[in-house]
Write an enzyme that holds these catalytic residues in place. Structure first.
Site, PDB file in Angstrom:
ATOM      1  N   ARG A 193       0.809  -1.218   0.000  1.00 49.07           N
ATOM      2  CA  ARG A 193       0.000   0.000   0.000  1.00 49.07           C
ATOM      3  C   ARG A 193       0.848   1.277   0.000  1.00 49.07           C
ATOM      4  O   ARG A 193       0.439   2.290   0.561  1.00 49.07           O
ATOM      5  CB  ARG A 193      -0.964   0.042   1.189  1.00 49.07           C
ATOM      6  CG  ARG A 193      -2.084  -0.975   1.110  1.00 49.07           C
ATOM      7  CD  ARG A 193      -3.119  -0.552   0.072  1.00 49.07           C
ATOM      8  NE  ARG A 193      -4.064  -1.624  -0.158  1.00 49.07           N
ATOM      9  CZ  ARG A 193      -5.191  -1.774   0.527  1.00 49.07           C
ATOM     10  NH1 ARG A 193      -5.529  -0.909   1.438  1.00 49.07           N
ATOM     11  NH2 ARG A 193      -5.991  -2.784   0.258  1.00 49.07           N
ATOM     12  N   ARG A 231      -3.543   6.380   0.206  1.00 50.42           N
ATOM     13  CA  ARG A 231      -4.012   7.586   0.889  1.00 50.42           C
ATOM     14  C   ARG A 231      -3.006   8.266   1.796  1.00 50.42           C
ATOM     15  O   ARG A 231      -3.254   9.378   2.241  1.00 50.42           O
ATOM     16  CB  ARG A 231      -5.287   7.265   1.662  1.00 50.42           C
ATOM     17  CG  ARG A 231      -6.489   7.167   0.731  1.00 50.42           C
ATOM     18  CD  ARG A 231      -7.697   6.629   1.438  1.00 50.42           C
ATOM     19  NE  ARG A 231      -7.457   5.255   1.826  1.00 50.42           N
ATOM     20  CZ  ARG A 231      -8.330   4.497   2.447  1.00 50.42           C
ATOM     21  NH1 ARG A 231      -9.498   4.977   2.779  1.00 50.42           N
ATOM     22  NH2 ARG A 231      -8.041   3.243   2.739  1.00 50.42           N
ATOM     23  N   ARG A 239      -6.997  11.056  -7.140  1.00 51.30           N
ATOM     24  CA  ARG A 239      -8.185  10.207  -6.955  1.00 51.30           C
ATOM     25  C   ARG A 239      -9.441  10.993  -6.572  1.00 51.30           C
ATOM     26  O   ARG A 239     -10.511  10.405  -6.390  1.00 51.30           O
ATOM     27  CB  ARG A 239      -7.894   9.159  -5.871  1.00 51.30           C
ATOM     28  CG  ARG A 239      -7.056   7.943  -6.312  1.00 51.30           C
ATOM     29  CD  ARG A 239      -7.857   6.956  -7.130  1.00 51.30           C
ATOM     30  NE  ARG A 239      -9.233   6.869  -6.694  1.00 51.30           N
ATOM     31  CZ  ARG A 239      -9.653   6.215  -5.607  1.00 51.30           C
ATOM     32  NH1 ARG A 239      -8.822   5.525  -4.901  1.00 51.30           N
ATOM     33  NH2 ARG A 239     -10.930   6.212  -5.262  1.00 51.30           N
ATOM     34  N   ASP A 279      -6.292  -3.716  -7.641  1.00 46.78           N
ATOM     35  CA  ASP A 279      -6.893  -4.292  -6.440  1.00 46.78           C
ATOM     36  C   ASP A 279      -7.134  -5.774  -6.689  1.00 46.78           C
ATOM     37  O   ASP A 279      -7.273  -6.195  -7.843  1.00 46.78           O
ATOM     38  CB  ASP A 279      -8.210  -3.596  -6.080  1.00 46.78           C
ATOM     39  CG  ASP A 279      -8.624  -3.938  -4.648  1.00 46.78           C
ATOM     40  OD1 ASP A 279      -8.180  -3.243  -3.722  1.00 46.78           O
ATOM     41  OD2 ASP A 279      -9.371  -4.921  -4.462  1.00 46.78           O
ATOM     42  N   TYR A 305     -14.356 -12.508   0.056  1.00 51.52           N
ATOM     43  CA  TYR A 305     -15.140 -11.350  -0.405  1.00 51.52           C
ATOM     44  C   TYR A 305     -16.372 -11.791  -1.185  1.00 51.52           C
ATOM     45  O   TYR A 305     -17.450 -11.215  -1.047  1.00 51.52           O
ATOM     46  CB  TYR A 305     -14.270 -10.410  -1.248  1.00 51.52           C
ATOM     47  CG  TYR A 305     -13.317  -9.605  -0.397  1.00 51.52           C
ATOM     48  CD1 TYR A 305     -13.787  -8.575   0.410  1.00 51.52           C
ATOM     49  CD2 TYR A 305     -11.957  -9.884  -0.374  1.00 51.52           C
ATOM     50  CE1 TYR A 305     -12.925  -7.853   1.230  1.00 51.52           C
ATOM     51  CE2 TYR A 305     -11.089  -9.169   0.439  1.00 51.52           C
ATOM     52  CZ  TYR A 305     -11.576  -8.153   1.234  1.00 51.52           C
ATOM     53  OH  TYR A 305     -10.731  -7.453   2.040  1.00 51.52           O
TER      54      TYR A 305
HETATM   55  O1  CP3 Z   1       0.471   0.095  -3.178  1.00 54.64           O
HETATM   56  C1  CP3 Z   1      -0.065  -1.043  -3.227  1.00 54.64           C
HETATM   57  O2  CP3 Z   1       0.104  -1.891  -2.339  1.00 54.64           O
HETATM   58  C2  CP3 Z   1      -0.848  -1.428  -4.482  1.00 54.64           C
HETATM   59  C3  CP3 Z   1      -2.250  -1.248  -4.420  1.00 54.64           C
HETATM   60  C4  CP3 Z   1      -3.200  -2.239  -3.774  1.00 54.64           C
HETATM   61  C5  CP3 Z   1      -4.528  -1.882  -3.488  1.00 54.64           C
HETATM   62  N1  CP3 Z   1      -5.201  -2.984  -3.061  1.00 54.64           N
HETATM   63  C6  CP3 Z   1      -5.091  -0.548  -3.700  1.00 54.64           C
HETATM   64  C7  CP3 Z   1      -6.242  -0.127  -2.869  1.00 54.64           C
HETATM   65  C8  CP3 Z   1      -3.044  -3.582  -3.449  1.00 54.64           C
HETATM   66  C9  CP3 Z   1      -1.817  -4.459  -3.520  1.00 54.64           C
HETATM   67  C10 CP3 Z   1      -4.332  -4.039  -2.995  1.00 54.64           C
HETATM   68  C11 CP3 Z   1      -4.608  -5.438  -2.610  1.00 54.64           C
HETATM   69  C12 CP3 Z   1      -5.772  -5.711  -1.746  1.00 54.64           C
HETATM   70  N2  CP3 Z   1      -7.044  -5.228  -1.870  1.00 54.64           N
HETATM   71  C13 CP3 Z   1      -5.770  -6.647  -0.692  1.00 54.64           C
HETATM   72  C14 CP3 Z   1      -4.580  -7.451  -0.271  1.00 54.64           C
HETATM   73  C15 CP3 Z   1      -3.669  -6.614   0.533  1.00 54.64           C
HETATM   74  C16 CP3 Z   1      -4.141  -6.346   1.940  1.00 54.64           C
HETATM   75  O3  CP3 Z   1      -4.313  -5.182   2.258  1.00 54.64           O
HETATM   76  O4  CP3 Z   1      -4.308  -7.321   2.680  1.00 54.64           O
HETATM   77  C17 CP3 Z   1      -7.057  -6.683  -0.137  1.00 54.64           C
HETATM   78  C18 CP3 Z   1      -7.509  -7.524   1.039  1.00 54.64           C
HETATM   79  C19 CP3 Z   1      -7.859  -5.790  -0.895  1.00 54.64           C
HETATM   80  C20 CP3 Z   1      -9.306  -5.481  -0.703  1.00 54.64           C
HETATM   81  C21 CP3 Z   1      -9.458  -4.048  -0.357  1.00 54.64           C
HETATM   82  N3  CP3 Z   1      -9.471  -3.043  -1.302  1.00 54.64           N
HETATM   83  C22 CP3 Z   1      -9.524  -3.457   0.928  1.00 54.64           C
HETATM   84  C23 CP3 Z   1      -9.542  -4.207   2.236  1.00 54.64           C
HETATM   85  C24 CP3 Z   1      -9.567  -2.068   0.727  1.00 54.64           C
HETATM   86  C25 CP3 Z   1      -9.523  -0.999   1.795  1.00 54.64           C
HETATM   87  C26 CP3 Z   1     -10.782  -0.274   2.036  1.00 54.64           C
HETATM   88  C27 CP3 Z   1     -10.464   1.142   2.496  1.00 54.64           C
HETATM   89  O5  CP3 Z   1     -10.908   2.061   1.796  1.00 54.64           O
HETATM   90  O6  CP3 Z   1      -9.775   1.307   3.505  1.00 54.64           O
HETATM   91  C28 CP3 Z   1      -9.544  -1.833  -0.661  1.00 54.64           C
HETATM   92  C29 CP3 Z   1      -9.558  -0.527  -1.342  1.00 54.64           C
HETATM   93  C30 CP3 Z   1      -8.219  -0.097  -1.831  1.00 54.64           C
HETATM   94  N4  CP3 Z   1      -7.360  -0.861  -2.557  1.00 54.64           N
HETATM   95  C31 CP3 Z   1      -7.649   1.184  -1.664  1.00 54.64           C
HETATM   96  C32 CP3 Z   1      -6.409   1.173  -2.317  1.00 54.64           C
HETATM   97  C33 CP3 Z   1      -5.432   2.307  -2.459  1.00 54.64           C
HETATM   98  C34 CP3 Z   1      -8.297   2.340  -0.929  1.00 54.64           C
HETATM   99  C35 CP3 Z   1      -9.366   2.950  -1.793  1.00 54.64           C
HETATM  100  C36 CP3 Z   1      -9.180   4.423  -2.026  1.00 54.64           C
HETATM  101  O7  CP3 Z   1      -8.058   4.947  -1.975  1.00 54.64           O
HETATM  102  O8  CP3 Z   1     -10.226   5.041  -2.307  1.00 54.64           O
END
Ligand code: CP3
Length: 360
Positions: free
Chosen positions: A43, A47, A56, A92, A167
């Site tokens: 991540r 944010r 974004r 994602d 999910y």
């Molecule tokens: O920089 C990086 O690591 C690459 C980007 C990345 C994202 N998601 C972007 C994202 C990666 C590698 C993921 C993988 C992902 N997505 C996982 C596995 C990694 C982990 O965290 O365990 C999982 C479980 C997800 C599912 C998911 N998507 C979650 C739990 C969330 C968070 C919800 C939140 O808003 O807090 C997301 C949304 C997400 N994926 C965001 C980002 C940057 C946030 C959304 C936003 O910025 O509006």
């Protein structure tokens, strides 16, 4: 023979060489000596960065994942700012599932939300196989990035069958994974059908990224730590193993990561990883004894430590670099993703500190 993006030819299954394939990150994954311990952050794009929040501001998460220009820019932001040793593709884990025909959204602050959760074999059959045409934006974004990144490796990724299934079955994020486990224990045949289909989609998705030139892949089984080792071995490992084996001939390192997986580290390595991700609960020297000397480790700073005063952060980074020396290869990372409230300047300082204290 496949031609890789550095212009050199790699025989199927043999390591690529030159360019990002000789970077400190890829060398550590292969358990080879390098100039310093490489570091990147799960991540790292997201944010915590004001430039990310700006780009974004008016674009939905899934839409941003489908626009190669935005994917490339967001992926590069943390590389420019922090000088990390690897970029991770901005995407994602639910992107390939959406491409396979499942209606879903990624809701800010919540995560993936699935319109019609999977409950029956008919539901499983709604998950279509995918081809490169279904995710052409990923193919295009990876190619743009590989050209832009030069010697800095790009990490591709996908969600592992268990975490994706969670999910799809829960319909959204879950703390207990109760519906997922109810299906797994209650209807093993349906469970295995679902995971088989998800593994096929995942191999195809990772293959697109490998063909477009990523230097490594990470399989995120973020929620596997909810399972006992025996259930993990019975219900999950065979499917994750199929995914990792499906990528063996790409000749790039495979990282396998989960949270709360202290009891699963050995099994997750056995699933076919070159590198096993470790969270902050298990010291890296202990982890490497569980995983074995034939694999590198990745981790494992507690993301919450980054919110503490700098002397605390510094002591923890030094401890982890030292404990990582017990492993045959160490990629410094957090034990899970960067928290949105993290000061990005602290991340930049951590990168410099890891490089300094590990310089050989
Ligand atoms: O920089 C990086 O690591 C690459 C980007 C990345 C994202 N998601 C972007 C994202 C990666 C590698 C993921 C993988 C992902 N997505 C996982 C596995 C990694 C982990 O965290 O365990 C999982 C479980 C997800 C599912 C998911 N998507 C979650 C739990 C969330 C968070 C919800 C939140 O808003 O807090 C997301 C949304 C997400 N994926 C965001 C980002 C940057 C946030 C959304 C936003 O910025 O509006």
């Amino acid at each position: 023979m496949t031609t890789d993006t550095t212009g050199t030819a790699a025989r199927d299954g043999e390591p690529r060489r030159g360019g990002p394939a000789d970077s400190p990150f890829v060398r550590a994954c292969r358990r080879e000596e390098g100039p310093h311990t490489p570091v990147w952050f799960m991540r790292q794009a997201g944010r915590s960065l004001p430039e990310y929040r700006e780009i974004r501001a008016n674009v939905g998460m899934l839409e941003s994942c489908r626009r190669p220009d935005l994917v490339a820019e967001i992926t590069l932001q943390p590389v420019r700012r922090h000088r990390v040793d690897a970029a991770i593709l901005f995407s994602d884990i639910v992107v390939p599932v959406a491409a396979a025909g499942i209606e879903l959204d990624i809701v800010a602050g919540t995560g993936p939300v699935v319109a019609e959760p999977v409950r029956t074999l008919d539901d499983v059959e709604r998950i279509r196989p995918i081809t490169v045409e279904d995710v052409s934006y990923v193919d295009e974004a990876v190619r743009l990035l590989v050209a832009e990144l030069g010697d800095t490796p790009l990490i591709g990724f996908a969600g592992a069958p268990f975490t994706l299934a969670s999910y799809l079955v829960e319909g959204g994020p879950s703390r207990t994974h109760a519906k997922t486990k109810a299906l797994m224990y209650g209807d093993p045949q349906l469970w295995h059908a679902l995971c088989t289909r998800l593994a096929e989609v995942t191999v195809a998705f990772l293959r697109v990224q490998a063909d477009a030139g990523v230097s490594a892949v990470q399989l995120f089984d973020s929620w596997a730590g909810a399972l006992s080792e025996s259930d993990y071995r019975r219900y999950v490992l065979p499917h994750s193993a199929k995914v990792l084996a499906g990528l063996a001939d790409a000749g790039i390192p495979r990282i396998h990561f989960g949270v709360g997986t202290a009891e699963l580290l050995g099994a997750m390595g056995e699933a076919g990883a070159d590198v096993v991700g470790v969270d902050w609960r298990t010291p890296l020297d202990v982890a490497t004894r569980r995983i074995g000397a034939d694999k590198a480790v990745q981790g494992n700073l507690d993301p919450a430590v980054l919110l503490a005063p700098w002397p605390v952060v510094e002591a923890e980074v030094r401890r982890i670099v030292a404990e990582g020396r017990a492993a045959p290869g160490h990629v410094f990372n957090l034990g899970h993703g960067v928290l949105p409230e993290t000061d990005p300047d602290v991340l930049t300082r951590v990168v410099a500190l890891v490089h300094e204290v590990s310089a050989r």
